[in-house]
Motif scaffolding. Structure first.
Motif, PDB file in Angstrom:
ATOM      1  N   LYS A 100      39.706  51.648-110.538  1.00  7.57           N
ATOM      2  CA  LYS A 100      39.745  51.135-109.255  1.00  7.57           C
ATOM      3  C   LYS A 100      38.852  51.834-108.303  1.00  7.57           C
ATOM      4  O   LYS A 100      38.381  51.401-107.215  1.00  7.57           O
ATOM      5  N   THR A 101      38.032  52.914-108.503  1.00  7.28           N
ATOM      6  CA  THR A 101      37.248  53.592-107.640  1.00  7.28           C
ATOM      7  C   THR A 101      35.913  53.293-107.868  1.00  7.28           C
ATOM      8  O   THR A 101      35.077  53.845-107.248  1.00  7.28           O
ATOM      9  N   ALA A 102      35.303  52.645-108.997  1.00  4.45           N
ATOM     10  CA  ALA A 102      34.264  52.416-109.250  1.00  4.45           C
ATOM     11  C   ALA A 102      33.373  51.687-108.258  1.00  4.45           C
ATOM     12  O   ALA A 102      33.867  50.680-107.813  1.00  4.45           O
ATOM     13  N   PRO A 103      32.332  52.359-107.688  1.00  2.64           N
ATOM     14  CA  PRO A 103      31.506  51.729-106.676  1.00  2.64           C
ATOM     15  C   PRO A 103      31.100  50.320-106.914  1.00  2.64           C
ATOM     16  O   PRO A 103      30.956  49.502-105.684  1.00  2.64           O
ATOM     17  N   LEU A 104      30.930  49.789-108.071  1.00  4.65           N
ATOM     18  CA  LEU A 104      30.234  48.468-108.368  1.00  4.65           C
ATOM     19  C   LEU A 104      31.524  47.179-108.425  1.00  4.65           C
ATOM     20  O   LEU A 104      31.398  46.197-108.587  1.00  4.65           O
ATOM     21  N   ASN A 105      32.452  47.833-108.326  1.00  5.57           N
ATOM     22  CA  ASN A 105      33.837  46.779-108.464  1.00  5.57           C
ATOM     23  C   ASN A 105      33.800  45.542-107.516  1.00  5.57           C
ATOM     24  O   ASN A 105      33.253  45.733-106.374  1.00  5.57           O
ATOM     25  N   GLY A 106      33.987  44.324-107.916  1.00  5.37           N
ATOM     26  CA  GLY A 106      34.072  43.245-106.940  1.00  5.37           C
ATOM     27  C   GLY A 106      33.716  41.835-107.463  1.00  5.37           C
ATOM     28  O   GLY A 106      33.651  41.694-108.922  1.00  5.37           O
ATOM     29  N   TYR A 107      34.228  40.861-106.962  1.00 12.58           N
ATOM     30  CA  TYR A 107      33.878  39.405-107.234  1.00 12.58           C
ATOM     31  C   TYR A 107      32.197  39.281-106.742  1.00 12.58           C
ATOM     32  O   TYR A 107      32.304  39.149-105.261  1.00 12.58           O
ATOM     33  N   TYR A 108      31.415  38.847-107.434  1.00 19.20           N
ATOM     34  CA  TYR A 108      30.222  38.674-107.103  1.00 19.20           C
ATOM     35  C   TYR A 108      29.832  37.187-106.952  1.00 19.20           C
ATOM     36  O   TYR A 108      30.288  36.496-107.760  1.00 19.20           O
ATOM     37  N   ARG A 109      28.840  36.876-106.075  1.00 24.46           N
ATOM     38  CA  ARG A 109      28.264  35.793-105.887  1.00 24.46           C
ATOM     39  C   ARG A 109      27.070  35.642-107.050  1.00 24.46           C
ATOM     40  O   ARG A 109      26.130  36.497-106.793  1.00 24.46           O
TER      41      ARG A 109
END
Length: 238
Positions: free
Chosen positions: A110-119
């Motif tokens: 959960k701390t990984a910097p690239l985490n996310g829902y991307y467009r």
């Protein structure tokens, strides 16, 4: 005489039929109240790898009766391994009918910097014929050791863009290198066949200043079809 016999036979048949129907239909028609299972929190939640999963909670009712204590919970979560798992919650009413709800649990760093829902925006060059699709949503999450799960290395060209469904999303694991380039660790084949797993074709990069990922990929069995997948504007995981 024949007329009397025919009438008698007809009346007998009617009586037998009516009796049979009455017996067959006995107890068939009734009203049941189905159980309703409700989940607290989001339908998809993210749990830290290596730590116990904490369920946000759930409840169940049969009409006005609380039957939460009777809910049967089943899960395939492995907290030691990053991945996408599910938890099912089933409740059975007093007439034996079962209702269920399902929650998706993503075990990740959960701390990984690239985490996310991307467009996702995609440009495809198919042997000189170009086209584009998007924006779609692509999930990216850390799996540990600077590695990331990408929901579709082709940007969701086929599963969403062509409406082929989830079996046609070529998910994969990529490693973010020190120079902000990516190396392919593994990938999963699309529904086209076992040789259709996506591959990184040329240099793929991450730009920290804009939080943008650019993946240059091909399908393993179609090397003349080049995809440039731009993943931008990441939204936080829940």
């Amino acid at each position: 005489m024949n007329k009397i016999l025919n009438i008698t036979a007809f009346l007998f048949l009617c009586i037998v039929t009516a009796t049979s129907c009455k017996k067959d239909s006995k107890g068939v028609s009734f009203v049941t109240t189905y159980a309703e299972v409700e989940l607290d929190g989001a339908g998809t939640v993210f749990s830290q790898i290596g730590q116990p999963f904490t369920d946000p909670g759930y409840s169940a009712k049969e009409g006005d009766k609380d039957i939460t204590s009777a809910v049967v919970v089943k899960s395939n979560i492995d907290i030691t391994k990053a991945g996408i798992y599910s938890v099912s919650y089933a409740a059975t009413n007093s007439d034996g009918f079962t209702s269920a709800a399902t929650r998706t649990v993503v075990v990740c760093d959960k701390t990984a910097p690239l985490n996310g829902y991307y467009r996702s925006n995609i440009f495809r060059d198919n042997n000189g014929t170009t086209s584009s699709r998007g924006p779609y949503t692509v999930l990216v999450f850390g799996t540990g050791n600077d590695q990331y799960y990408v929901q579709d290395l082709l940007g969701r060209w086929y599963d969403v863009g062509s409406a082929y469904g989830a079996a046609y999303a070529g998910s994969g694991i990529v490693k973010l290198n020190g120079d902000n380039t990516f190396t392919l660790v593994s990938s999963n084949a699309l529904g086209f066949g076992p040789t259709s797993a996506p591959k990184i074709e040329t240099v793929s990069t991450y730009t920290p200043a804009t939080k943008t990922i650019v993946l240059n990929t091909i399908m393993g069995d179609t090397p003349t079809m080049h995809f440039k997948v731009t993943l931008s504007n990441p939204q936080p995981l829940n």
